[in-house]
Design a protein around this motif. Structure first.
Motif, PDB file in Angstrom:
ATOM      1  N   VAL A   1      28.736  41.945   9.778  1.00  0.00           N
ATOM      2  CA  VAL A   1      27.191  42.607  11.029  1.00  0.00           C
ATOM      3  C   VAL A   1      26.196  41.331  10.587  1.00  0.00           C
ATOM      4  O   VAL A   1      25.133  41.446  11.586  1.00  0.00           O
ATOM      5  CB  VAL A   1      27.580  44.447  11.040  1.00  0.00           C
ATOM      6  CG1 VAL A   1      25.981  43.767  12.123  1.00  0.00           C
ATOM      7  CG2 VAL A   1      28.921  43.899  11.906  1.00  0.00           C
ATOM      8  N   LYS A   2      26.142  41.455   8.843  1.00  0.00           N
ATOM      9  CA  LYS A   2      24.591  41.651   9.380  1.00  0.00           C
ATOM     10  C   LYS A   2      24.255  39.538   9.244  1.00  0.00           C
ATOM     11  O   LYS A   2      23.126  38.912   9.670  1.00  0.00           O
ATOM     12  CB  LYS A   2      24.076  41.591   7.749  1.00  0.00           C
ATOM     13  CG  LYS A   2      24.085  43.321   7.413  1.00  0.00           C
ATOM     14  CD  LYS A   2      24.090  43.804   6.131  1.00  0.00           C
ATOM     15  CE  LYS A   2      24.206  45.033   5.923  1.00  0.00           C
ATOM     16  NZ  LYS A   2      23.742  45.744   4.292  1.00  0.00           N
ATOM     17  N   ALA A   3      25.474  38.866   8.456  1.00  0.00           N
ATOM     18  CA  ALA A   3      25.123  37.951   8.240  1.00  0.00           C
ATOM     19  C   ALA A   3      25.518  37.172  10.570  1.00  0.00           C
ATOM     20  O   ALA A   3      24.878  36.385  10.542  1.00  0.00           O
ATOM     21  CB  ALA A   3      26.498  37.129   7.751  1.00  0.00           C
ATOM     22  N   ALA A   4      26.348  37.744  10.873  1.00  0.00           N
ATOM     23  CA  ALA A   4      25.811  37.337  12.233  1.00  0.00           C
ATOM     24  C   ALA A   4      26.132  35.885  12.292  1.00  0.00           C
ATOM     25  O   ALA A   4      24.889  35.611  13.371  1.00  0.00           O
ATOM     26  CB  ALA A   4      25.055  38.326  13.345  1.00  0.00           C
ATOM     27  N   ARG A   5      27.091  34.649  12.116  1.00  0.00           N
ATOM     28  CA  ARG A   5      27.064  33.891  12.306  1.00  0.00           C
ATOM     29  C   ARG A   5      27.093  33.660  13.976  1.00  0.00           C
ATOM     30  O   ARG A   5      27.815  34.129  14.618  1.00  0.00           O
ATOM     31  CB  ARG A   5      28.446  33.044  12.157  1.00  0.00           C
ATOM     32  CG  ARG A   5      27.909  31.828  11.872  1.00  0.00           C
ATOM     33  CD  ARG A   5      28.578  30.711  11.053  1.00  0.00           C
ATOM     34  NE  ARG A   5      30.494  30.713  11.416  1.00  0.00           N
ATOM     35  CZ  ARG A   5      31.244  30.058  11.511  1.00  0.00           C
ATOM     36  NH1 ARG A   5      30.884  29.739  12.969  1.00  0.00           N
ATOM     37  NH2 ARG A   5      32.801  31.265  11.977  1.00  0.00           N
ATOM     38  N   PRO A   6      26.609  32.525  14.575  1.00  0.00           N
ATOM     39  CA  PRO A   6      26.595  32.196  16.851  1.00  0.00           C
ATOM     40  C   PRO A   6      27.719  31.999  16.682  1.00  0.00           C
ATOM     41  O   PRO A   6      28.392  30.975  15.933  1.00  0.00           O
ATOM     42  CB  PRO A   6      25.475  31.404  16.933  1.00  0.00           C
ATOM     43  CG  PRO A   6      24.216  31.681  15.130  1.00  0.00           C
ATOM     44  CD  PRO A   6      24.771  32.295  14.071  1.00  0.00           C
ATOM     45  N   GLY A   7      28.461  32.028  17.706  1.00  0.00           N
ATOM     46  CA  GLY A   7      29.570  31.640  17.690  1.00  0.00           C
ATOM     47  C   GLY A   7      30.487  32.713  17.278  1.00  0.00           C
ATOM     48  O   GLY A   7      31.806  32.309  18.160  1.00  0.00           O
ATOM     49  N   ALA A   8      30.993  33.298  16.322  1.00  0.00           N
ATOM     50  CA  ALA A   8      32.207  33.959  15.910  1.00  0.00           C
ATOM     51  C   ALA A   8      32.506  35.338  16.168  1.00  0.00           C
ATOM     52  O   ALA A   8      33.002  35.837  16.184  1.00  0.00           O
ATOM     53  CB  ALA A   8      31.822  34.157  14.170  1.00  0.00           C
ATOM     54  N   ASP A   9      31.239  35.575  17.184  1.00  0.00           N
ATOM     55  CA  ASP A   9      31.966  36.506  17.885  1.00  0.00           C
ATOM     56  C   ASP A   9      32.614  36.291  19.883  1.00  0.00           C
ATOM     57  O   ASP A   9      32.486  36.742  20.775  1.00  0.00           O
ATOM     58  CB  ASP A   9      30.812  37.610  18.742  1.00  0.00           C
ATOM     59  CG  ASP A   9      29.517  36.429  19.757  1.00  0.00           C
ATOM     60  OD1 ASP A   9      29.761  35.109  19.822  1.00  0.00           O
ATOM     61  OD2 ASP A   9      28.400  37.644  19.982  1.00  0.00           O
ATOM     62  N   PHE A  10      33.058  34.983  19.550  1.00  0.00           N
ATOM     63  CA  PHE A  10      34.207  34.722  21.156  1.00  0.00           C
ATOM     64  C   PHE A  10      35.118  35.559  21.447  1.00  0.00           C
ATOM     65  O   PHE A  10      34.927  35.594  22.794  1.00  0.00           O
ATOM     66  CB  PHE A  10      34.088  33.306  20.985  1.00  0.00           C
ATOM     67  CG  PHE A  10      35.759  32.424  20.464  1.00  0.00           C
ATOM     68  CD1 PHE A  10      36.784  32.529  20.355  1.00  0.00           C
ATOM     69  CD2 PHE A  10      34.950  32.488  18.417  1.00  0.00           C
ATOM     70  CE1 PHE A  10      37.341  32.538  19.567  1.00  0.00           C
ATOM     71  CE2 PHE A  10      36.052  32.389  17.462  1.00  0.00           C
ATOM     72  CZ  PHE A  10      37.230  32.736  17.794  1.00  0.00           C
ATOM     73  N   LEU A  11      35.815  36.315  20.365  1.00  0.00           N
ATOM     74  CA  LEU A  11      37.219  36.867  20.951  1.00  0.00           C
ATOM     75  C   LEU A  11      36.181  38.251  21.548  1.00  0.00           C
ATOM     76  O   LEU A  11      36.388  38.213  22.287  1.00  0.00           O
ATOM     77  CB  LEU A  11      37.792  37.354  19.917  1.00  0.00           C
ATOM     78  CG  LEU A  11      38.774  36.504  19.076  1.00  0.00           C
ATOM     79  CD1 LEU A  11      38.976  36.487  18.098  1.00  0.00           C
ATOM     80  CD2 LEU A  11      39.823  35.603  19.963  1.00  0.00           C
ATOM     81  N   LEU A  12      35.375  38.281  21.064  1.00  0.00           N
ATOM     82  CA  LEU A  12      34.956  39.508  21.369  1.00  0.00           C
ATOM     83  C   LEU A  12      33.892  39.820  23.157  1.00  0.00           C
ATOM     84  O   LEU A  12      34.126  40.730  23.841  1.00  0.00           O
ATOM     85  CB  LEU A  12      34.039  40.486  20.119  1.00  0.00           C
ATOM     86  CG  LEU A  12      33.117  41.381  20.951  1.00  0.00           C
ATOM     87  CD1 LEU A  12      34.701  42.823  20.581  1.00  0.00           C
ATOM     88  CD2 LEU A  12      31.551  42.048  19.613  1.00  0.00           C
ATOM     89  N   LYS A  13      33.599  38.380  22.594  1.00  0.00           N
ATOM     90  CA  LYS A  13      32.984  38.456  24.456  1.00  0.00           C
ATOM     91  C   LYS A  13      34.265  38.030  25.193  1.00  0.00           C
ATOM     92  O   LYS A  13      33.954  39.082  26.442  1.00  0.00           O
ATOM     93  CB  LYS A  13      32.070  36.704  24.196  1.00  0.00           C
ATOM     94  CG  LYS A  13      30.941  37.028  23.629  1.00  0.00           C
ATOM     95  CD  LYS A  13      30.182  35.931  24.170  1.00  0.00           C
ATOM     96  CE  LYS A  13      28.977  35.985  23.198  1.00  0.00           C
ATOM     97  NZ  LYS A  13      28.282  34.671  23.676  1.00  0.00           N
ATOM     98  N   ALA A  14      35.329  37.302  25.551  1.00  0.00           N
ATOM     99  CA  ALA A  14      36.106  37.453  26.448  1.00  0.00           C
ATOM    100  C   ALA A  14      36.827  38.459  26.397  1.00  0.00           C
ATOM    101  O   ALA A  14      37.283  39.338  27.821  1.00  0.00           O
ATOM    102  CB  ALA A  14      37.267  36.426  25.064  1.00  0.00           C
ATOM    103  N   VAL A  15      37.477  39.322  25.417  1.00  0.00           N
ATOM    104  CA  VAL A  15      37.674  41.155  25.217  1.00  0.00           C
ATOM    105  C   VAL A  15      36.592  41.818  26.574  1.00  0.00           C
ATOM    106  O   VAL A  15      37.087  42.197  27.496  1.00  0.00           O
ATOM    107  CB  VAL A  15      38.093  41.141  23.993  1.00  0.00           C
ATOM    108  CG1 VAL A  15      38.333  43.429  24.365  1.00  0.00           C
ATOM    109  CG2 VAL A  15      39.280  40.420  23.344  1.00  0.00           C
ATOM    110  N   ALA A  16      34.910  41.811  26.150  1.00  0.00           N
ATOM    111  CA  ALA A  16      34.460  42.667  26.953  1.00  0.00           C
ATOM    112  C   ALA A  16      34.348  42.028  28.347  1.00  0.00           C
ATOM    113  O   ALA A  16      34.784  43.055  29.146  1.00  0.00           O
ATOM    114  CB  ALA A  16      32.590  42.184  26.185  1.00  0.00           C
ATOM    115  N   GLU A  17      34.624  40.824  28.289  1.00  0.00           N
ATOM    116  CA  GLU A  17      34.777  40.397  30.036  1.00  0.00           C
ATOM    117  C   GLU A  17      35.747  40.671  30.815  1.00  0.00           C
ATOM    118  O   GLU A  17      35.730  41.410  31.818  1.00  0.00           O
ATOM    119  CB  GLU A  17      34.572  38.504  30.056  1.00  0.00           C
ATOM    120  CG  GLU A  17      34.701  38.219  30.783  1.00  0.00           C
ATOM    121  CD  GLU A  17      33.390  38.624  32.166  1.00  0.00           C
ATOM    122  OE1 GLU A  17      33.152  38.864  33.496  1.00  0.00           O
ATOM    123  OE2 GLU A  17      31.778  38.612  31.146  1.00  0.00           O
TER     124      GLU A  17
END
Length: 296
Positions: free
Chosen positions: A21-37
């Motif tokens: 969470v602290k590092a928060a590399r851009p693009g690494a949240d793609f799975l979470l974005k898909a699931v949230a949608e």
């Protein structure tokens, strides 16, 4: 009767989750974005509004935004796991998903995305969630299921067997859809439903996949994992095996994520209930328009 031993190393999971969470590399949240949608689309199908809704997981803010976009909640609350996300406004609460800080019958909608798979006592966590819901409240969650990262498991196991003469568990075990549905029933949810959507992600090589997993805080946290670091030769051989057995014609490798979505309602007298055995008033043969055949 002996208690079931813990499967996951929770302190290690916390350290890796907080680091990610602290590092928060851009693009690494793609799975979470898909699931949230996907969760937003499911909420749009629910023909009611919820006075109080909780994003149980919080980080990145994608699920909270999805609930808000669905327009089904009057008040929204975000709970961040273990530690507040430094990239977002302060959460409404910080929690440990093994012990939820929610009063009984205090909220109407609880949504969780890619969080509950690391809980040692998942049945107990589901019971806590069901108790926190007011009657006719909805629980909606998505977590990885059986088949997730099967290619990675296969490649690492083959490589370790070949080079070291034995293999330890390197990829987390995931529950299948039927087992998760049974857990919803055991936890006391009414009208439980589970279904699975398979998402295939492609990478240039195994090391790119592993970098994404580290950035998600989703590397192995098995309590009984081997403490001996794998030689670099095992990873190199695993990358070769992955490319040989799990690649498309263009050379890119596939990574499978089997996303299981759970939904269940806190019991309420207004909900549909199954008829009592023998209470049917119409014969099946009449409904099908066929002649009834008696067994000899």
């Amino acid at each position: 009767m002996n208690a079931q031993p813990d499967l996951f190393d929770r302190p290690l999971f916390k350290r890796r989750r907080v680091r990610a969470v602290k590092a928060a590399r851009p693009g690494a949240d793609f799975l979470l974005k898909a699931v949230a949608e996907d969760l937003k689309d499911r909420l749009l199908l629910v023909n009611r509004r919820f006075p109080a809704a909780i994003d149980l997981g919080g980080h990145c803010g994608h699920v909270l935004a999805a609930i808000d976009a669905a327009g089904k909640a009057e008040k929204l609350y975000r709970g961040d796991l273990f530690e507040a996300d430094p990239g977002l406004p302060p959460p409404d609460f910080v929690f440990d998903d093994a012990l939820l800080p929610l009063r009984d019958q205090s909220v109407d909608l609880i949504v969780s995305a890619l969080g509950l798979q690391f809980v040692n006592d998942l049945p107990g966590a589901l019971v806590q969630i069901r108790r926190a819901l007011r009657p006719d409240g909805l629980f909606l969650a998505t977590l990885p299921g059986a088949g997730t990262l099967s290619e990675l498991r296969d490649s690492l196991t083959r490589a370790e067997l070949e080079i070291c003469g034995g293999a330890a568990a390197r990829v987390l075990p995931f529950a299948d859809t039927r087992d998760l549905g049974a857990l919803l029933q055991r936890a006391g949810f009414a009208l439980p439903v589970t279904d699975v959507d398979t998402l295939t992600v492609r990478y240039d090589h195994l090391f790119a996949l592993m970098a994404d997993l580290r950035a998600m805080g989703a590397t192995s946290v098995l309590k009984d994992r081997s403490r001996r670091p794998l030689p670099r030769s095992v990873f190199l051989r695993a990358a070769e095996i992955y490319a040989e057995h799990h690649a498309d014609p263009d050379g890119r490798i596939r990574a499978t994520f089997a996303m299981v979505t759970l939904s269940g309602w806190a019991p309420h007298e207004s909900q549909q209930k199954p008829l009592r055995p023998g209470s049917a008033r119409t014969r099946l043969a009449d409904a099908l328009g066929v002649s009834e055949q008696k067994l000899r």
